[in-house]
Design an enzyme around this catalytic site. Structure first.
Site, PDB file in Angstrom:
ATOM      1  N   CYS A  54       1.053  -1.298   0.007  1.00  0.00           N
ATOM      2  CA  CYS A  54      -0.128   0.246   0.049  1.00  0.00           C
ATOM      3  C   CYS A  54       1.228   0.968   0.048  1.00  0.00           C
ATOM      4  O   CYS A  54       1.735   1.255   0.781  1.00  0.00           O
ATOM      5  CB  CYS A  54      -1.045   0.549   1.235  1.00  0.00           C
ATOM      6  SG  CYS A  54      -1.786   1.374   1.526  1.00  0.00           S
ATOM      7  N   CYS A  58       0.197   5.241   7.164  1.00  0.00           N
ATOM      8  CA  CYS A  58      -0.623   4.765   8.614  1.00  0.00           C
ATOM      9  C   CYS A  58       0.690   4.357   9.157  1.00  0.00           C
ATOM     10  O   CYS A  58       1.228   2.757   9.447  1.00  0.00           O
ATOM     11  CB  CYS A  58      -1.704   3.376   7.871  1.00  0.00           C
ATOM     12  SG  CYS A  58      -2.452   4.655   7.489  1.00  0.00           S
ATOM     13  N   CYS A  61       0.572   0.278  10.529  1.00  0.00           N
ATOM     14  CA  CYS A  61      -0.358  -0.742   9.447  1.00  0.00           C
ATOM     15  C   CYS A  61       1.006  -1.282   8.908  1.00  0.00           C
ATOM     16  O   CYS A  61       2.203  -0.689   8.202  1.00  0.00           O
ATOM     17  CB  CYS A  61      -0.871   0.171   8.349  1.00  0.00           C
ATOM     18  SG  CYS A  61      -1.499  -1.325   7.229  1.00  0.00           S
ATOM     19  N   CYS A  98     -16.029  -9.596   5.687  1.00  0.00           N
ATOM     20  CA  CYS A  98     -15.806  -8.301   5.836  1.00  0.00           C
ATOM     21  C   CYS A  98     -14.425  -8.881   4.443  1.00  0.00           C
ATOM     22  O   CYS A  98     -13.355  -9.371   4.729  1.00  0.00           O
ATOM     23  CB  CYS A  98     -15.128  -8.228   6.840  1.00  0.00           C
ATOM     24  SG  CYS A  98     -14.602  -6.368   6.610  1.00  0.00           S
ATOM     25  N   CYS A 129     -19.687  -6.673   3.915  1.00  0.00           N
ATOM     26  CA  CYS A 129     -18.520  -4.871   4.117  1.00  0.00           C
ATOM     27  C   CYS A 129     -17.180  -5.266   4.068  1.00  0.00           C
ATOM     28  O   CYS A 129     -17.072  -5.690   3.499  1.00  0.00           O
ATOM     29  CB  CYS A 129     -18.760  -5.684   5.631  1.00  0.00           C
ATOM     30  SG  CYS A 129     -18.337  -3.865   6.463  1.00  0.00           S
ATOM     31  N   CYS A 189     -19.263   1.558   8.418  1.00  0.00           N
ATOM     32  CA  CYS A 189     -18.737   1.193   9.308  1.00  0.00           C
ATOM     33  C   CYS A 189     -17.148   1.737   9.439  1.00  0.00           C
ATOM     34  O   CYS A 189     -16.587   1.955   8.951  1.00  0.00           O
ATOM     35  CB  CYS A 189     -18.443  -0.645   9.024  1.00  0.00           C
ATOM     36  SG  CYS A 189     -17.356  -1.494   9.939  1.00  0.00           S
ATOM     37  N   ARG A 261     -18.293  -2.681  17.641  1.00  0.00           N
ATOM     38  CA  ARG A 261     -17.008  -4.642  17.068  1.00  0.00           C
ATOM     39  C   ARG A 261     -15.886  -4.639  17.925  1.00  0.00           C
ATOM     40  O   ARG A 261     -14.936  -3.296  17.810  1.00  0.00           O
ATOM     41  CB  ARG A 261     -17.134  -4.386  16.094  1.00  0.00           C
ATOM     42  CG  ARG A 261     -17.993  -3.734  15.317  1.00  0.00           C
ATOM     43  CD  ARG A 261     -17.959  -4.715  13.781  1.00  0.00           C
ATOM     44  NE  ARG A 261     -19.434  -4.402  12.575  1.00  0.00           N
ATOM     45  CZ  ARG A 261     -20.169  -5.047  13.133  1.00  0.00           C
ATOM     46  NH1 ARG A 261     -20.273  -6.597  13.048  1.00  0.00           N
ATOM     47  NH2 ARG A 261     -21.359  -5.029  12.051  1.00  0.00           N
TER      48      ARG A 261
END
Ligand code: SAM
Ligand code: DTB
Ligand code: SF4
Length: 345
Positions: A54, A58, A61, A98, A129, A189, A261
Site C-alpha cells: 500500500c 499509516c 499498518c 468483510c 462489508c 462501519c 465491534r
C-alpha cells in the site's frame, strides 16, 4: 429506550469516559440492554482480498509498502478464492463477511471485480462489508448496486492526533469518503484504533467525532493497536486494559444502537478482558485465525469463550440486508457441546 443523540459535546464524552469504572460499566450495560440483546454477539470473518504494497503511510499498518514488516504484496484474489473462503466462514457460523484491500483507493477497473465478489458473497446469504480505502461517489454507488451492506472506513483517531499517525491523506478525506458512502445508501462501519500513544482526551475526541457524524455509524469497530515489528508504532506503550474497556463502554453509551465491534487486538486479550468488553456493550467480533495479516484467537477458543459466558452468535434478521439473508448455523451449539468438557474439566 433512550433516543439517539447527535449533539454530544466533547466534554460530555470525556466525562463519561472518566466515570468511576463501576458507574461507567453499569451505565453502559443498562444502555446496551435497552437497545440490544446483551447475550448475542455477531460473528464476522475478515478476508484480505488484496494484501500489502500500500502506498499510504499509516504508522500502525503492516501493509504499508514503505515499512519492512515481512508482509508480501499480492494481487487481488480471484473471485473463486474469495467465494470459497466465504463459504468456509459461513460453515463455521459467520454471518458477516468483510473484505479488505490494501489500497489508498480502488482503481475504477477494480470496482467491477470487487462488485462481483460482493454479489457472490451476498448470494450465500451473508451480510457484506468492504474496506478498500477512499471512495468517490460513483464508486460507492457501484458497490451499493452490487448489494454491499456496509462500507468500513475508519477515522482512526481524534482529529488533532491524526497527523501524528497518517500524513498521506487527511481527516477531511476520510469524512468525505464517509459522506459518499452515506449518500450511496450504504451503512457506515467507522471506528478507530486505540493504544497508539493518544491521550484519554484524544480517545474522547475520536468517540465524539463518531457520535456527532450526520448519522451514527451503524457499525463502530474499536481496534486495539496490534503492534507489528517494522511499523513506526511498534514499541508504543501498551494501553491499559481498563482504559480499553472504558473506550468500548463510552462508545456504547454515546452510540447506543450501533454495533460496537471488538476488533483488532483480541489475540493479546485475556478471556476476562473480552468478557468485560461484552458486558460494556461490544456485540461483534472477528472470528477466524487471521484478521487481515495479523493473528486472531483460534476458533475453538472463541467457541469455548462464548459457551462459558452463555453468549450466542447473533443471527441475521431476515428483514435486514434487504431480506436476502437466511438464518445460519450458530457457533453456540457446537460451543456448548465442547463446553460440557471444557467448563467442567
Ligand atoms: N486500506 C484501507 C483503509 O485504510 O481504509 C482498508 C484496509 S485498512 C487495513 C482498515 C483498518 O484496519 C484501518 O483503518 C485501521 O483502523 C485498521 N488497522 C490496520 N492496521 C492495524 C493494526 N496494526 N492494529 C489495529 N488496527 C489496524
Ligand atoms: C477494522 O476496523 N479492523 C479490521 C477491519 N476494520 C478491516 C482490520 C484490522 C486489521 C488489523 C491488522 C492486520 O491484520 O493487518
Ligand atoms: Fe494502506 Fe489501509 Fe494500511 Fe493505511 S491502513 S497503509 S491505507 S492498507
Amino acid at each position: 429506550m433512550s433516543a439517539l443523540r447527535h449533539d454530544w459535546t466533547r466534554d460530555e464524552v470525556l466525562a463519561i469516559l472518566e466515570l468511576p469504572f463501576a458507574d461507567l460499566l453499569q451505565r453502559a450495560h443498562a444502555v446496551h440492554r435497552a437497545h440490544n440483546d446483551a447475550n448475542a454477539v455477531q460473528v464476522s470473518t475478515l478476508l484480505s482480498i488484496k494484501t500489502g504494497g500500500c502506498p499510504e503511510d499509516c504508522a500502525y499498518c503492516p501493509q504499508a509498502a514503505r515499512y519492512s514488516t515481512g508482509v508480501q504484496a499480492e494481487k487481488l484474489l480471484p473471485l473463486e478464492t474469495v467465494l470459497e473462503r466465504a463459504r468456509q466462514a459461513r460453515a463455521a457460523g459467520a454471518t458477516r463477511f468483510c473484505m479488505g484491500a490494501a489500497w489508498r483507493s480502488p482503481k475504477d477497473r477494480d470496482v467491477p471485480k470487487v462488485a462481483a465478489m460482493i454479489r457472490a458473497v451476498r448470494e450465500l446469504g451473508m451480510e457484506t462489508c468492504a474496506t478498500l480505502g477512499m471512495l468517490s461517489e460513483e464508486q460507492a454507488a457501484a458497490l451499493r448496486a452490487a448489494g454491499l451492506d456496509y462500507y468500513n472506513h475508519n477515522l482512526d483517531s481524534a482529529p488533532e492526533f491524526y497527523a501524528d499517525v497518517i500524513r498521506t491523506r487527511d481527516y477531511q478525506d476520510r469524512l468525505d469518503t464517509l459522506g459518499h458512502v452515506r449518500k450511496a445508501g450504504l451503512k457506515t462501519c467507522c471506528g478507530g484504533i486505540v493504544g497508539m500513544g493518544e491521550s484519554r482526551d484524544q480517545r474522547a475526541g475520536l468517540l465524539h467525532t463518531l457520535a456527532t457524524l450526520p448519522e451514527h455509524p451503524q457499525s463502530v469497530p474499536i481496534n486495539r493497536l496490534v503492534q507489528v515489528e517494522g511499523t513506526p508504532l511498534a514499541g508504543t506503550a501498551m494501553l491499559d486494559s481498563f482504559e480499553f474497556v472504558r473506550t468500548i463502554a463510552t462508545a456504547r453509551i454515546v452510540m447506543p444502537a450501533s454495533m460496537v465491534r471488538l476488533s483488532a487486538g483480541r489475540a493479546e486479550m485475556s478471556d476476562e478482558l473480552q468478557a468485560l468488553c461484552f458486558f460494556a456493550g461490544a456485540n461483534s467480533i472477528f472470528y477466524g485465525e487471521k484478521l487481515l495479516t495479523t493473528g486472531n484467537p483460534d476458533v475453538v477458543a472463541d467457541q469455548q469463550l462464548f459457551a462459558r459466558l452463555g453468549i450466542h452468535a447473533m443471527q441475521l434478521d431476515a428483514n435486514d440486508s434487504d431480506g436476502a439473508c437466511t438464518v445460519h448455523a450458530s457457533i453456540h451449539e457446537s460451543a456448548c457441546d465442547d463446553a460440557e468438557e471444557t467448563v467442567t474439566a
